[in-house]
Design a protein around this motif. Structure first.
Motif, PDB file in Angstrom:
ATOM      1  N   ASP A 187      -9.142   9.498  -2.990  1.00 25.85           N
ATOM      2  CA  ASP A 187      -9.595   8.742  -1.817  1.00 25.85           C
ATOM      3  C   ASP A 187      -8.614   7.653  -1.388  1.00 25.85           C
ATOM      4  O   ASP A 187      -8.358   7.472  -0.195  1.00 25.85           O
ATOM      5  N   GLU A 188      -8.048   6.956  -2.336  1.00 30.47           N
ATOM      6  CA  GLU A 188      -7.136   5.850  -2.022  1.00 30.47           C
ATOM      7  C   GLU A 188      -5.878   6.325  -1.319  1.00 30.47           C
ATOM      8  O   GLU A 188      -5.263   5.590  -0.534  1.00 30.47           O
ATOM      9  N   HIS A 189      -5.489   7.576  -1.575  1.00 29.78           N
ATOM     10  CA  HIS A 189      -4.189   8.064  -1.121  1.00 29.78           C
ATOM     11  C   HIS A 189      -4.272   8.978   0.098  1.00 29.78           C
ATOM     12  O   HIS A 189      -3.232   9.309   0.690  1.00 29.78           O
ATOM     13  N   CYS A 190      -5.468   9.405   0.463  1.00 27.28           N
ATOM     14  CA  CYS A 190      -5.625  10.404   1.525  1.00 27.28           C
ATOM     15  C   CYS A 190      -6.308   9.827   2.760  1.00 27.28           C
ATOM     16  O   CYS A 190      -7.220   9.006   2.664  1.00 27.28           O
ATOM     17  N   ASP A 191      -5.871  10.294   3.921  1.00 31.11           N
ATOM     18  CA  ASP A 191      -6.566   9.993   5.167  1.00 31.11           C
ATOM     19  C   ASP A 191      -7.759  10.921   5.346  1.00 31.11           C
ATOM     20  O   ASP A 191      -8.788  10.537   5.897  1.00 31.11           O
ATOM     21  N   VAL A 192      -7.600  12.166   4.898  1.00 35.08           N
ATOM     22  CA  VAL A 192      -8.638  13.195   5.056  1.00 35.08           C
ATOM     23  C   VAL A 192      -8.843  13.902   3.726  1.00 35.08           C
ATOM     24  O   VAL A 192      -7.878  14.287   3.054  1.00 35.08           O
ATOM     25  N   LEU A 193     -10.097  14.057   3.328  1.00 38.21           N
ATOM     26  CA  LEU A 193     -10.464  14.923   2.216  1.00 38.21           C
ATOM     27  C   LEU A 193     -11.177  16.126   2.809  1.00 38.21           C
ATOM     28  O   LEU A 193     -12.184  15.981   3.504  1.00 38.21           O
ATOM     29  N   LEU A 194     -10.637  17.302   2.556  1.00 39.06           N
ATOM     30  CA  LEU A 194     -11.207  18.536   3.089  1.00 39.06           C
ATOM     31  C   LEU A 194     -12.004  19.244   2.003  1.00 39.06           C
ATOM     32  O   LEU A 194     -11.451  19.640   0.972  1.00 39.06           O
ATOM     33  N   VAL A 195     -13.308  19.375   2.232  1.00 42.27           N
ATOM     34  CA  VAL A 195     -14.134  20.189   1.339  1.00 42.27           C
ATOM     35  C   VAL A 195     -13.970  21.613   1.841  1.00 42.27           C
ATOM     36  O   VAL A 195     -14.719  22.092   2.693  1.00 42.27           O
ATOM     37  N   GLY A 196     -12.941  22.275   1.354  1.00 41.88           N
ATOM     38  CA  GLY A 196     -12.581  23.589   1.861  1.00 41.88           C
ATOM     39  C   GLY A 196     -13.424  24.691   1.255  1.00 41.88           C
ATOM     40  O   GLY A 196     -13.885  24.585   0.117  1.00 41.88           O
ATOM     41  N   ASP A 197     -13.567  25.782   2.022  1.00 43.27           N
ATOM     42  CA  ASP A 197     -14.273  26.934   1.442  1.00 43.27           C
ATOM     43  C   ASP A 197     -13.402  27.619   0.391  1.00 43.27           C
ATOM     44  O   ASP A 197     -13.853  28.543  -0.291  1.00 43.27           O
ATOM     45  N   SER A 198     -12.174  27.127   0.203  1.00 44.11           N
ATOM     46  CA  SER A 198     -11.348  27.541  -0.928  1.00 44.11           C
ATOM     47  C   SER A 198     -12.039  27.231  -2.248  1.00 44.11           C
ATOM     48  O   SER A 198     -11.640  27.742  -3.300  1.00 44.11           O
ATOM     49  N   VAL A 199     -13.086  26.410  -2.200  1.00 40.34           N
ATOM     50  CA  VAL A 199     -13.880  26.124  -3.401  1.00 40.34           C
ATOM     51  C   VAL A 199     -14.373  27.411  -4.053  1.00 40.34           C
ATOM     52  O   VAL A 199     -14.515  27.489  -5.276  1.00 40.34           O
ATOM     53  N   GLY A 200     -14.637  28.432  -3.242  1.00 44.68           N
ATOM     54  CA  GLY A 200     -15.106  29.702  -3.785  1.00 44.68           C
ATOM     55  C   GLY A 200     -14.115  30.321  -4.742  1.00 44.68           C
ATOM     56  O   GLY A 200     -14.491  30.874  -5.785  1.00 44.68           O
ATOM     57  N   MET A 201     -12.822  30.221  -4.405  1.00 44.92           N
ATOM     58  CA  MET A 201     -11.781  30.787  -5.252  1.00 44.92           C
ATOM     59  C   MET A 201     -11.382  29.823  -6.371  1.00 44.92           C
ATOM     60  O   MET A 201     -11.207  30.224  -7.517  1.00 44.92           O
ATOM     61  N   VAL A 202     -11.256  28.545  -6.013  1.00 42.93           N
ATOM     62  CA  VAL A 202     -10.721  27.556  -6.946  1.00 42.93           C
ATOM     63  C   VAL A 202     -11.717  27.186  -8.045  1.00 42.93           C
ATOM     64  O   VAL A 202     -11.358  27.087  -9.220  1.00 42.93           O
ATOM     65  N   ILE A 203     -12.970  26.991  -7.661  1.00 43.78           N
ATOM     66  CA  ILE A 203     -13.992  26.523  -8.606  1.00 43.78           C
ATOM     67  C   ILE A 203     -14.877  27.664  -9.108  1.00 43.78           C
ATOM     68  O   ILE A 203     -15.240  27.701 -10.289  1.00 43.78           O
ATOM     69  N   HIS A 204     -15.220  28.586  -8.228  1.00 43.35           N
ATOM     70  CA  HIS A 204     -16.202  29.622  -8.587  1.00 43.35           C
ATOM     71  C   HIS A 204     -15.583  30.970  -8.950  1.00 43.35           C
ATOM     72  O   HIS A 204     -16.311  31.897  -9.304  1.00 43.35           O
ATOM     73  N   GLY A 205     -14.263  31.098  -8.843  1.00 45.11           N
ATOM     74  CA  GLY A 205     -13.601  32.318  -9.281  1.00 45.11           C
ATOM     75  C   GLY A 205     -13.789  33.523  -8.381  1.00 45.11           C
ATOM     76  O   GLY A 205     -13.600  34.664  -8.823  1.00 45.11           O
ATOM     77  N   LEU A 206     -14.143  33.302  -7.122  1.00 42.89           N
ATOM     78  CA  LEU A 206     -14.300  34.415  -6.184  1.00 42.89           C
ATOM     79  C   LEU A 206     -12.930  34.946  -5.766  1.00 42.89           C
ATOM     80  O   LEU A 206     -11.938  34.219  -5.779  1.00 42.89           O
ATOM     81  N   PRO A 207     -12.847  36.221  -5.346  1.00 41.96           N
ATOM     82  CA  PRO A 207     -11.550  36.782  -4.962  1.00 41.96           C
ATOM     83  C   PRO A 207     -11.041  36.281  -3.615  1.00 41.96           C
ATOM     84  O   PRO A 207      -9.856  36.373  -3.326  1.00 41.96           O
ATOM     85  N   ASN A 208     -11.936  35.769  -2.784  1.00 39.04           N
ATOM     86  CA  ASN A 208     -11.569  35.228  -1.477  1.00 39.04           C
ATOM     87  C   ASN A 208     -12.686  34.288  -1.032  1.00 39.04           C
ATOM     88  O   ASN A 208     -13.625  34.025  -1.795  1.00 39.04           O
ATOM     89  N   THR A 209     -12.612  33.797   0.197  1.00 42.23           N
ATOM     90  CA  THR A 209     -13.592  32.814   0.666  1.00 42.23           C
ATOM     91  C   THR A 209     -14.799  33.436   1.351  1.00 42.23           C
ATOM     92  O   THR A 209     -15.728  32.717   1.723  1.00 42.23           O
TER      93      THR A 209
END
Length: 276
Positions: A41-63
């Motif tokens: 938060d201190e370093h960013c102007d924008v935090l994007l809650v991306g649907d990339s969460v599906g691949m990065v956190i949940h291990g899905l093959p795509n979004t």
């Protein structure tokens, strides 16, 4: 009595981002959890809650398999962890293509249940009217052109865009249509460098590049890629850390200590008080 606190940190707004066109580059990273959001938060102007969460956190093959409920859950976490950055939340596949009213209902649900300040949609020939519909009803919208992860099944995989004249024309047209519809910024992903510069020069709202050009008005990366949490990362990612190796080493040392009965030691154990 007013609940307003004088020491409350003012969040970056969508308008603030729009006004950064051609000025100091906009810093954006993805975030999916409260602890990571707090660190970034201190370093960013924008935090994007991306649907990339599906691949990065949940291990899905795509979004494509990401749901509205998943985005809400992670959006809530990021809002809890951040105070300053503008939080933008992706509208997942299928949540905005079925009609203006459906898109509005889903966008308002995302914003109401998370507190995020804006939503992001992947642009295409039919999406500009949706952007306009949402913006006219008070919802700040960030657009996304070029490589569209939600179209991976139609495209047959993730591949760079804008390598031929017709594709360049379509992407530039999507960016211009997004601006005309009221998008406050446009993400450009996975396109030829010259096209990213052309789009940045052609539209009056900021461009945020990912695999695009240093000439964009800002940059975004998937934070887990940037931190080196995966064996493989895309060509456009620069690793600023190697947390995969660090985590593996920490787990190895922990396992060794457990097996040797060195953990827990006296410092990590509770002892009963001695009777007086």
């Amino acid at each position: 009595m007013s609940a307003h606190r004088e020491d409350t940190v003012r969040r970056v707004s969508a308008l603030d981002i729009t006004q950064r066109k051609g000025k100091t580059p906009i810093v954006c990273l993805t975030a999916y959890t409260a602890p990571i959001a707090e660190i970034l938060d201190e370093h960013c102007d924008v935090l994007l809650v991306g649907d990339s969460v599906g691949m990065v956190i949940h291990g899905l093959p795509n979004t494509v398999g990401v749901t509205l409920e998943m985005m809400i859950l992670h959006g809530q976490a990021v809002m809890r962890g951040s105070k300053k950055a503008l939080v933008v939340i992706d509208m997942p596949f299928g949540s905005y293509e079925g009609g203006h009213e459906i898109a509005y209902a889903n966008a308002t649900r995302l914003m109401k249940e998370t507190g995020a300040q804006a939503v992001k949609v992947e642009a295409g020939p039919t999406v500009a009217p949706v952007i306009e519909y949402l913006v006219q009803r008070g919802i700040p919208v960030m657009s996304h052109v070029g490589l569209l992860p939600q179209a991976v099944l139609a495209d047959g995989g993730f591949r760079a865009k804008g390598k031929d004249a017709e594709e360049r024309r379509r992407i530039l047209e999507d960016a211009r249509a997004s601006e005309a519809a009221g998008a406050f910024a446009v993400v450009i992903e996975g396109v030829a460098e010259g096209l990213a510069r052309e789009i940045t020069d052609a539209i009056g709202v900021p461009t945020i590049g990912i695999g695009a050009s240093a000439g964009c008005d800002g940059q975004v990366l998937v934070v887990d890629d940037m931190l080196g949490l995966f064996d493989w990362t895309p060509k456009f990612v620069r690793r600023y850390a190697d947390l995969r190796t660090e985590i593996a080493r920490a787990a190895e040392r922990y396992a060794e200590d457990v097996k040797a009965r060195r953990f827990p030691g006296p410092a990590e154990i509770y002892f009963a008080k001695k009777a007086g």
